[in-house]
Write a protein that holds these residues in place. Structure first.
Motif, PDB file in Angstrom:
ATOM      1  N   PRO A   1       0.810  -1.231   0.000  1.00 36.57           N
ATOM      2  CA  PRO A   1       0.000   0.000   0.000  1.00 36.57           C
ATOM      3  C   PRO A   1       0.841   1.279   0.000  1.00 36.57           C
ATOM      4  O   PRO A   1       0.495   2.243  -0.677  1.00 36.57           O
ATOM      5  N   GLY A   2       1.936   1.286   0.706  1.00 38.21           N
ATOM      6  CA  GLY A   2       2.792   2.468   0.772  1.00 38.21           C
ATOM      7  C   GLY A   2       3.541   2.760  -0.516  1.00 38.21           C
ATOM      8  O   GLY A   2       4.139   3.827  -0.658  1.00 38.21           O
ATOM      9  N   ARG A   3       3.518   1.831  -1.449  1.00 38.15           N
ATOM     10  CA  ARG A   3       4.226   1.997  -2.728  1.00 38.15           C
ATOM     11  C   ARG A   3       3.258   2.135  -3.906  1.00 38.15           C
ATOM     12  O   ARG A   3       3.662   2.119  -5.053  1.00 38.15           O
ATOM     13  N   TRP A   4       1.953   2.252  -3.611  1.00 41.13           N
ATOM     14  CA  TRP A   4       0.942   2.258  -4.656  1.00 41.13           C
ATOM     15  C   TRP A   4       1.168   3.368  -5.686  1.00 41.13           C
ATOM     16  O   TRP A   4       1.135   3.132  -6.884  1.00 41.13           O
ATOM     17  N   GLY A   5       1.374   4.579  -5.239  1.00 37.72           N
ATOM     18  CA  GLY A   5       1.591   5.694  -6.168  1.00 37.72           C
ATOM     19  C   GLY A   5       2.819   5.488  -7.033  1.00 37.72           C
ATOM     20  O   GLY A   5       2.799   5.757  -8.242  1.00 37.72           O
ATOM     21  N   GLU A   6       3.865   5.004  -6.439  1.00 37.72           N
ATOM     22  CA  GLU A   6       5.108   4.717  -7.158  1.00 37.72           C
ATOM     23  C   GLU A   6       4.888   3.614  -8.201  1.00 37.72           C
ATOM     24  O   GLU A   6       5.361   3.696  -9.334  1.00 37.72           O
ATOM     25  N   TYR A   7       4.116   2.589  -7.816  1.00 39.81           N
ATOM     26  CA  TYR A   7       3.832   1.516  -8.763  1.00 39.81           C
ATOM     27  C   TYR A   7       2.997   2.028  -9.934  1.00 39.81           C
ATOM     28  O   TYR A   7       3.281   1.722 -11.089  1.00 39.81           O
ATOM     29  N   GLN A   8       1.972   2.814  -9.640  1.00 40.05           N
ATOM     30  CA  GLN A   8       1.133   3.348 -10.715  1.00 40.05           C
ATOM     31  C   GLN A   8       1.958   4.157 -11.714  1.00 40.05           C
ATOM     32  O   GLN A   8       1.737   4.075 -12.912  1.00 40.05           O
ATOM     33  N   ALA A   9       2.895   4.938 -11.221  1.00 37.33           N
ATOM     34  CA  ALA A   9       3.751   5.741 -12.106  1.00 37.33           C
ATOM     35  C   ALA A   9       4.581   4.837 -13.008  1.00 37.33           C
ATOM     36  O   ALA A   9       4.698   5.087 -14.220  1.00 37.33           O
ATOM     37  N   ALA A  10       5.154   3.782 -12.446  1.00 37.58           N
ATOM     38  CA  ALA A  10       5.960   2.850 -13.249  1.00 37.58           C
ATOM     39  C   ALA A  10       5.097   2.143 -14.282  1.00 37.58           C
ATOM     40  O   ALA A  10       5.503   1.969 -15.440  1.00 37.58           O
ATOM     41  N   LEU A  11       3.900   1.747 -13.885  1.00 36.14           N
ATOM     42  CA  LEU A  11       2.994   1.059 -14.803  1.00 36.14           C
ATOM     43  C   LEU A  11       2.572   1.985 -15.946  1.00 36.14           C
ATOM     44  O   LEU A  11       2.577   1.584 -17.107  1.00 36.14           O
ATOM     45  N   GLN A  12       2.229   3.214 -15.631  1.00 33.88           N
ATOM     46  CA  GLN A  12       1.802   4.156 -16.662  1.00 33.88           C
ATOM     47  C   GLN A  12       2.937   4.496 -17.631  1.00 33.88           C
ATOM     48  O   GLN A  12       2.688   4.845 -18.784  1.00 33.88           O
ATOM     49  N   GLU A  13       4.167   4.354 -17.179  1.00 34.39           N
ATOM     50  CA  GLU A  13       5.313   4.573 -18.063  1.00 34.39           C
ATOM     51  C   GLU A  13       5.498   3.399 -19.029  1.00 34.39           C
ATOM     52  O   GLU A  13       5.743   3.586 -20.213  1.00 34.39           O
ATOM     53  N   ILE A  14       5.360   2.173 -18.537  1.00 31.46           N
ATOM     54  CA  ILE A  14       5.647   0.992 -19.366  1.00 31.46           C
ATOM     55  C   ILE A  14       4.499   0.617 -20.290  1.00 31.46           C
ATOM     56  O   ILE A  14       4.733   0.138 -21.405  1.00 31.46           O
ATOM     57  N   LEU A  15       3.247   0.808 -19.877  1.00 33.14           N
ATOM     58  CA  LEU A  15       2.119   0.334 -20.683  1.00 33.14           C
ATOM     59  C   LEU A  15       2.123   0.849 -22.126  1.00 33.14           C
ATOM     60  O   LEU A  15       2.027   0.042 -23.053  1.00 33.14           O
ATOM     61  N   PRO A  16       2.228   2.147 -22.376  1.00 36.32           N
ATOM     62  CA  PRO A  16       2.188   2.592 -23.777  1.00 36.32           C
ATOM     63  C   PRO A  16       3.378   2.087 -24.593  1.00 36.32           C
ATOM     64  O   PRO A  16       3.235   1.777 -25.776  1.00 36.32           O
ATOM     65  N   GLN A  17       4.522   1.974 -23.959  1.00 31.22           N
ATOM     66  CA  GLN A  17       5.705   1.465 -24.658  1.00 31.22           C
ATOM     67  C   GLN A  17       5.516   0.003 -25.048  1.00 31.22           C
ATOM     68  O   GLN A  17       5.826  -0.407 -26.159  1.00 31.22           O
ATOM     69  N   ALA A  18       5.007  -0.791 -24.108  1.00 34.78           N
ATOM     70  CA  ALA A  18       4.803  -2.222 -24.371  1.00 34.78           C
ATOM     71  C   ALA A  18       3.713  -2.439 -25.411  1.00 34.78           C
ATOM     72  O   ALA A  18       3.867  -3.266 -26.319  1.00 34.78           O
ATOM     73  N   ARG A  19       2.638  -1.681 -25.290  1.00 32.72           N
ATOM     74  CA  ARG A  19       1.536  -1.823 -26.257  1.00 32.72           C
ATOM     75  C   ARG A  19       1.960  -1.447 -27.672  1.00 32.72           C
ATOM     76  O   ARG A  19       1.373  -1.923 -28.640  1.00 32.72           O
TER      77      ARG A  19
ATOM     78  N   GLU B 214     -10.048  -5.387  -3.721  1.00 35.18           N
ATOM     79  CA  GLU B 214      -8.745  -5.719  -3.152  1.00 35.18           C
ATOM     80  C   GLU B 214      -7.732  -4.640  -3.535  1.00 35.18           C
ATOM     81  O   GLU B 214      -6.929  -4.820  -4.449  1.00 35.18           O
ATOM     82  N   PRO B 215      -7.766  -3.499  -2.851  1.00 33.74           N
ATOM     83  CA  PRO B 215      -6.810  -2.440  -3.181  1.00 33.74           C
ATOM     84  C   PRO B 215      -5.372  -2.954  -3.182  1.00 33.74           C
ATOM     85  O   PRO B 215      -4.987  -3.737  -2.320  1.00 33.74           O
ATOM     86  N   GLY B 216      -4.613  -2.543  -4.194  1.00 36.32           N
ATOM     87  CA  GLY B 216      -3.227  -2.966  -4.303  1.00 36.32           C
ATOM     88  C   GLY B 216      -3.033  -4.267  -5.055  1.00 36.32           C
ATOM     89  O   GLY B 216      -1.906  -4.666  -5.304  1.00 36.32           O
ATOM     90  N   THR B 217      -4.134  -4.940  -5.428  1.00 35.69           N
ATOM     91  CA  THR B 217      -4.015  -6.159  -6.226  1.00 35.69           C
ATOM     92  C   THR B 217      -4.279  -5.791  -7.676  1.00 35.69           C
ATOM     93  O   THR B 217      -5.331  -5.263  -8.016  1.00 35.69           O
ATOM     94  N   VAL B 218      -3.292  -6.056  -8.512  1.00 37.65           N
ATOM     95  CA  VAL B 218      -3.340  -5.678  -9.922  1.00 37.65           C
ATOM     96  C   VAL B 218      -3.350  -6.937 -10.778  1.00 37.65           C
ATOM     97  O   VAL B 218      -2.582  -7.866 -10.533  1.00 37.65           O
TER      98      VAL B 218
END
Length: 107
Positions: A24-42, A58-62
């Motif tokens: 939970p304490g890393r959620w914002g950091e994870y979202q930033a990393a995910l938003q960076e990689i998704l368009p590149q991977a797609r 289930e907050p935090g479960t992706v």
């Protein structure tokens, strides 16, 4: 950590469901990393589908739903791209527990 290939990966098309459990304490950091990689991977020719969603109750479960044109290509080329190595290296420390990967056979 190097991504290990789950059982069931072949040279043919591969579908995977990944479940990630983010601290939970890393959620914002994870979202930033995910938003960076998704368009590149797609944008990769090898990527047929790549979707990400948070489990509603289930907050935090992706859940990452992936479909790649070749399992071998995914392991030997895609995961070795600098953008994926960066994403995997950064996000693994954000997991509350190890991710699960389910490889699916197309019906």
């Amino acid at each position: 950590m190097a991504e290990e290939m789950p059982a069931g990966i072949t040279d043919g098309e591969v579908m995977m469901i990944n479940t990630l459990y983010i601290n939970p304490g890393r959620w914002g950091e994870y979202q930033a990393a995910l938003q960076e990689i998704l368009p590149q991977a797609r944008a990769l020719e090898a990527c047929l589908v790549l979707e990400a969603g948070q489990v509603a109750d289930e907050p935090g479960t992706v859940i990452l739903t992936e479909r790649w044109r070749s399992g071998v290509e995914y392991v030997t080329e895609v995961l070795k791209l600098p953008m994926f190595e960066k994403y995997l290296a950064a996000t693994e420390a954000m997991y509350a527990k190890p991710r699960t990967v389910v490889v699916l056979n197309s019906l």
